[in-house]
Design an enzyme around this catalytic site. Structure first.
Site, PDB file in Angstrom:
ATOM      1  N   ARG A  90       1.243   2.774  -3.846  1.00  0.00           N
ATOM      2  CA  ARG A  90       0.307   2.079  -5.044  1.00  0.00           C
ATOM      3  C   ARG A  90       0.775   0.602  -5.480  1.00  0.00           C
ATOM      4  NH1 ARG A  90      -0.525   5.507 -10.628  1.00  0.00           N
ATOM      5  NH2 ARG A  90      -2.108   3.780 -10.679  1.00  0.00           N
ATOM      6  N   HIS A 166       5.093  10.607 -16.145  1.00  0.00           N
ATOM      7  CA  HIS A 166       5.023   9.452 -16.701  1.00  0.00           C
ATOM      8  C   HIS A 166       5.054  10.012 -18.239  1.00  0.00           C
ATOM      9  CE1 HIS A 166       2.339   7.149 -13.584  1.00  0.00           C
ATOM     10  NE2 HIS A 166       3.375   6.541 -13.779  1.00  0.00           N
ATOM     11  N   CYS A 260      -4.744   8.458 -18.401  1.00  0.00           N
ATOM     12  CA  CYS A 260      -4.368   7.731 -17.357  1.00  0.00           C
ATOM     13  C   CYS A 260      -5.523   6.829 -16.555  1.00  0.00           C
ATOM     14  CB  CYS A 260      -3.986   8.680 -16.154  1.00  0.00           C
ATOM     15  SG  CYS A 260      -2.770   9.701 -16.637  1.00  0.00           S
TER      16      CYS A 260
HETATM   17  N1  ARG Z   1      -1.541   9.609  -8.536  1.00  0.00           N
HETATM   18  C1  ARG Z   1      -1.204   8.857  -9.590  1.00  0.00           C
HETATM   19  C2  ARG Z   1       0.304   8.387  -9.431  1.00  0.00           C
HETATM   20  O1  ARG Z   1       1.009   9.609  -8.857  1.00  0.00           O
HETATM   21  C3  ARG Z   1      -1.331   9.372 -10.869  1.00  0.00           C
HETATM   22  C4  ARG Z   1      -1.242   8.519 -11.974  1.00  0.00           C
HETATM   23  C5  ARG Z   1      -1.594   8.805 -13.269  1.00  0.00           C
HETATM   24  N2  ARG Z   1      -1.377   7.976 -14.511  1.00  0.00           N
HETATM   25  C6  ARG Z   1      -0.587   8.089 -15.403  1.00  0.00           C
HETATM   26  N3  ARG Z   1      -0.799   7.081 -16.463  1.00  0.00           N
HETATM   27  N4  ARG Z   1      -0.072   9.122 -16.013  1.00  0.00           N
HETATM   28  O2  ARG Z   1       0.710   7.543  -9.795  1.00  0.00           O
END
Ligand code: ARG
Length: 280
Positions: A90, A166, A260
């Protein structure tokens, strides 16, 4: 009259599950792209109907998680603290989020090298206090740095269940004195902090939390969330809020849902600082 709520979203043109960095993601399972586009469009339209101005960032090929704009960074008045992603997959998103923030006139203040910080995914204002989740993505040190930099009180809380990696997957402030949360995602200390500091609380049941219902977007007194949480909807109604369920099945395959997919640019409803009379 107050300005319109402002929300940043990024269309899911290149969304997919192309790597696995949380327990929800499975590359083998794949994503239905047409369905993802329809679900994303329904969220955008619903926020528009609720009176929000939805701003769209340009999607970028090769960055499938750029749709999750909650992780762009943390907004506080005219300051934007951009994320420093834990996982390399990311990290390419950061330049795009920073460019967006600069183009909107924010002062961009990145955390020092070596810290992980995943923005509004892990740091949420309830009243004047920043509630901050750490362990799976953000570091506890990054939250301390953010608190000092912004001059706000920070309450770091350890996340104990990798499915709730998160903070915004298990905790959602809905007003400066009210929040919904899933107790099982926190340790005893975190639960005690939440109970001591937030006067009006709704506890979400495990089966409804597992359906990502804590990952909600609040506009005024409407709470947009994944469908399948009738008990939470009832509890919200009793507190004077209205639940607006939508389908986010494709995004849940990536470990994300309504909240998200959004970044509130003018401050969340629960953030005391968005009140023009609050001290700077
Ligand atoms: N696939 C993403 C990750 O794992 C999902 C992010 C979800 N975002 C959030 N704010 N919870 O980073």
């Amino acid at each position: 009259m107050a300005d319109k709520p402002r929300v940043l979203m990024c269309p899911p043109d290149y969304f997919g599950v192309e790597y696995e960095i949380n327990p929800w993601m499975s590359v083998a399972r794949g994503v239905d792209h047409a369905r993802a586009a329809a679900q994303w469009g329904a969220l955008r339209d619903t926020l528009g109907e609720l009176g929000a101005e939805v701003e769209q960032m340009a999607p970028v090929a090769g960055l499938p998680d750029l749709v999750f704009t909650a992780n762009a960074g943390l907004v506080y008045r005219d300051v934007f603290i951009p994320s420093r992603f834990r996982f390399r997959a990311r990290q390419g998103e950061t330049a795009h989020f920073e460019a967006w923030a600069r183009s909107r006139g924010f002062r961009v203040e990145p955390p020092p090298d070596g810290m992980s910080f995943e923005g509004a995914g892990d740091a949420l204002f309830c009243g004047a206090t920043l509630f901050a989740g750490y362990r799976f993505r953000s570091d506890v040190q990054s939250h301390q740095w953010v608190g000092e930099r912004l001059g706000v009180e920070v309450l770091p809380m350890e996340l104990v269940d990798p499915r709730y990696y998160h903070l915004d997957t298990c905790f959602c402030p809905i007003a400066p004195d009210a929040a919904i949360y899933y107790p099982g995602a926190f340790d005893e200390y975190g639960r005690a902090v939440i109970r001591a500091r937030i006067p009006r609380l709704i506890e979400v049941r495990p089966e409804e939390a597992h359906g990502f219902s804590c990952n909600a977007v609040v506009v005024g007194r409407t709470v947009v969330l994944n469908r399948g949480a009738p008990r939470l909807a009832e509890d919200l109604r009793a507190m004077g809020f209205e639940a607006r369920p939508l389908d986010f099945s494709e995004f849940i395959k990536s470990g994300g849902s309504a909240k998200c997919l959004t970044l509130r640019v003018d401050g969340e409803e629960a953030a005391a600082w968005r009140d023009p009379d609050s001290p700077p």
